[in-house]
Design a protein around this motif. Sequence first.
Motif, PDB file in Angstrom:
ATOM      1  N   ASP A 176       5.142   5.587   4.937  1.00  0.00           N
ATOM      2  CA  ASP A 176       5.490   5.584   6.367  1.00  0.00           C
ATOM      3  C   ASP A 176       6.810   4.860   6.612  1.00  0.00           C
ATOM      4  N   LEU A 177       7.019   3.750   5.929  1.00  0.00           N
ATOM      5  CA  LEU A 177       8.282   3.016   6.091  1.00  0.00           C
ATOM      6  C   LEU A 177       9.466   3.831   5.578  1.00  0.00           C
ATOM      7  N   ALA A 178       9.264   4.520   4.465  1.00  0.00           N
ATOM      8  CA  ALA A 178      10.343   5.361   3.929  1.00  0.00           C
ATOM      9  C   ALA A 178      10.659   6.498   4.882  1.00  0.00           C
TER      10      ALA A 178
ATOM     11  N   ARG B  38       0.850  -1.195   0.000  1.00  0.00           N
ATOM     12  CA  ARG B  38       0.000   0.000   0.000  1.00  0.00           C
ATOM     13  C   ARG B  38       0.886   1.246   0.000  1.00  0.00           C
ATOM     14  N   PRO B  39       0.545   2.252  -0.815  1.00  0.00           N
ATOM     15  CA  PRO B  39       1.386   3.451  -0.889  1.00  0.00           C
ATOM     16  C   PRO B  39       1.543   4.163   0.459  1.00  0.00           C
TER      17      PRO B  39
ATOM     18  N   ASP C 111      16.872   8.061   7.443  1.00  0.00           N
ATOM     19  CA  ASP C 111      18.281   8.251   7.766  1.00  0.00           C
ATOM     20  C   ASP C 111      19.156   7.120   7.214  1.00  0.00           C
ATOM     21  N   ARG C 112      18.605   5.915   7.091  1.00  0.00           N
ATOM     22  CA  ARG C 112      19.373   4.795   6.553  1.00  0.00           C
ATOM     23  C   ARG C 112      19.257   4.672   5.035  1.00  0.00           C
ATOM     24  N   LEU C 113      18.054   4.848   4.488  1.00  0.00           N
ATOM     25  CA  LEU C 113      17.809   4.561   3.077  1.00  0.00           C
ATOM     26  C   LEU C 113      17.868   5.792   2.178  1.00  0.00           C
ATOM     27  N   GLN C 114      17.591   6.945   2.717  1.00  0.00           N
ATOM     28  CA  GLN C 114      17.564   8.197   1.954  1.00  0.00           C
ATOM     29  C   GLN C 114      16.564   8.125   0.798  1.00  0.00           C
TER      30      GLN C 114
END
Length: 114
Positions: free
Chosen positions: A66-68, A60-61, A73-76
């Motif tokens: 929310d996960l992004a 789900r978008p 800070d880790r994935l940018q």
Amino acid sequence: MRSLLYVMTALSVIALAFWAYRENYATQQALGNVEELRYEISEARDRLAILKAEWAYLNRPDRLLDLADLNFDRLQLLPLQADQFGMVEQVSYPPVNIDIIDDVVEVSNQEANQ
């Protein structure tokens, strides 16, 4: 001679009956295997439908956004925006090389001319 013919006919009838009996059981076993395979296929389709539903739920978008945000800070990772996409005219395609045939080749049948 007639009795030999009767005995041979009886033996052939017995042999054909035995063959038909074996074929009947082989057919019944094959039909049972087909039924088992159909059941396994239906179970696999049900599992696949459940997995597709779970995949749609997890992708789900709003959940991915929310996960992004949680892991920025880790994935940018940044959300996609409309101005990040380009126009088709902006894509540079490699040039097309067209070979021009200059040499003329004459094809004739010498036997037809004679």
